[in-house]
Design a protein around this motif. Structure first.
Motif, short mmCIF file in Angstrom:
data_model
loop_
_atom_site.label_atom_id
_atom_site.label_comp_id
_atom_site.label_asym_id
_atom_site.label_seq_id
_atom_site.Cartn_x
_atom_site.Cartn_y
_atom_site.Cartn_z
N ARG A 237 1.00 -1.20 -0.01
CA ARG A 237 0.45 0.00 -0.07
C ARG A 237 1.28 1.10 -0.22
N SER A 238 1.99 0.81 -1.05
CA SER A 238 3.10 2.31 -0.95
C SER A 238 3.74 2.20 -2.19
N TYR A 239 4.07 3.21 -2.81
CA TYR A 239 4.61 3.18 -4.06
C TYR A 239 6.90 3.03 -3.77
N LYS A 240 6.95 1.81 -5.02
CA LYS A 240 9.28 1.99 -4.62
C LYS A 240 9.40 3.89 -4.68
N PRO A 241 10.67 4.10 -3.48
CA PRO A 241 11.03 3.50 -2.95
C PRO A 241 11.56 3.28 -1.69
N ASP A 242 10.11 3.11 -0.96
CA ASP A 242 9.45 3.16 0.21
C ASP A 242 9.76 1.66 0.95
N PRO A 243 10.34 1.89 1.17
CA PRO A 243 11.59 0.06 2.30
C PRO A 243 10.47 -0.83 2.48
#
Length: 228
Positions: free
Chosen positions: A144-150
């Motif tokens: 439920r997020s997008y790279k580059p979020d770890p």
């Protein structure tokens, strides 16, 4: 030892720019299709930033593509008869010539999956069109997020039941690889100097301490063989 291999897809496994340029040219033969495609792609990362920083709830990439396309066409005073169909051009991209053979070779010895910003629905349709054969679909939607979020890399490794250091991440983008490396993953840089067309100025060479560097997917498959 590498147990699984995860892949960036747009640019690394498939040639997004050629496919998007063709789709725009078919819809708007009198417009500069390359310019439209590049402007559409330029909104890709900025549209994800509010989701990564928590100021907007998660929205799938399909929705962001439609929003970004609408904004670009508005700037050019263009109206699309079927915005949804044009926005879904990201589901109809072709693989680079070396991709399919390379993926098949890697899948003989490892689990393989995308770790992409695409939604699961988008990735399934793209994979069927391009002939990409995965063991499962991972990436942004499960985190439920997008790279580059770890969290995207970590959730993908966890879904396979492996520690990050048991997974190799493959990408044509140094920034993507750096984010994966910080999560503890092994990394492989795959050179795609034509991803952004003939005027590409970024990601022309590896810029980090990646575990592997290859010019094509088949060479990388040989490097990643357990007995290689």
């Amino acid at each position: 030892m590498t147990q699984a291999i995860l892949f960036d897809v747009f640019g690394t496994c498939v040639d997004w720019r050629s496919g998007i340029v063709r789709a725009v040219a078919r819809e708007f033969p009198l417009l500069d299709a390359e310019r439209i495609a590049d402007e559409w792609r330029a909104r890709y990362d900025p549209s994800m930033a509010p989701i990564r920083d928590g100021t907007r709830g998660y929205a799938p990439l399909d929705q962001l593509h439609r929003e970004n396309l609408r904004a670009v066409l508005s700037r050019h005073g263009a109206e699309c008869n079927d915005l949804d169909h044009l926005a879904s051009a990201w589901e109809r991209l072709d693989p680079w010539p070396d991709t399919l053979a390379g993926l098949r070779a890697m899948r003989c010895h490892h689990l393989i999956a995308p770790c992409s910003n695409a939604s699961i629905a988008l990735m399934i349709r793209l994979s069927r069109h391009a002939g990409l054969e995965w063991d499962c679909i991972l990436g942004a939607e499960i985190a439920r997020s997008y790279k580059p979020d770890p969290s995207v890399y970590e959730a993908s490794c966890a879904a396979l039941g492996f520690a990050p250091n048991e997974v190799t991440f493959v990408a044509a983008h140094n920034g993507d690889l750096e984010a994966a490396r910080r999560c503890g993953m092994r990394t492989a840089y795959l050179c795609r100097p034509a991803e952004h067309g003939p005027a590409q100025t970024s990601d022309l060479a590896p810029t980090g301490p990646w575990d592997h560097v290859a010019d094509d997917m088949r060479s990388l498959a040989a490097m990643l063989r357990p007995d290689g």
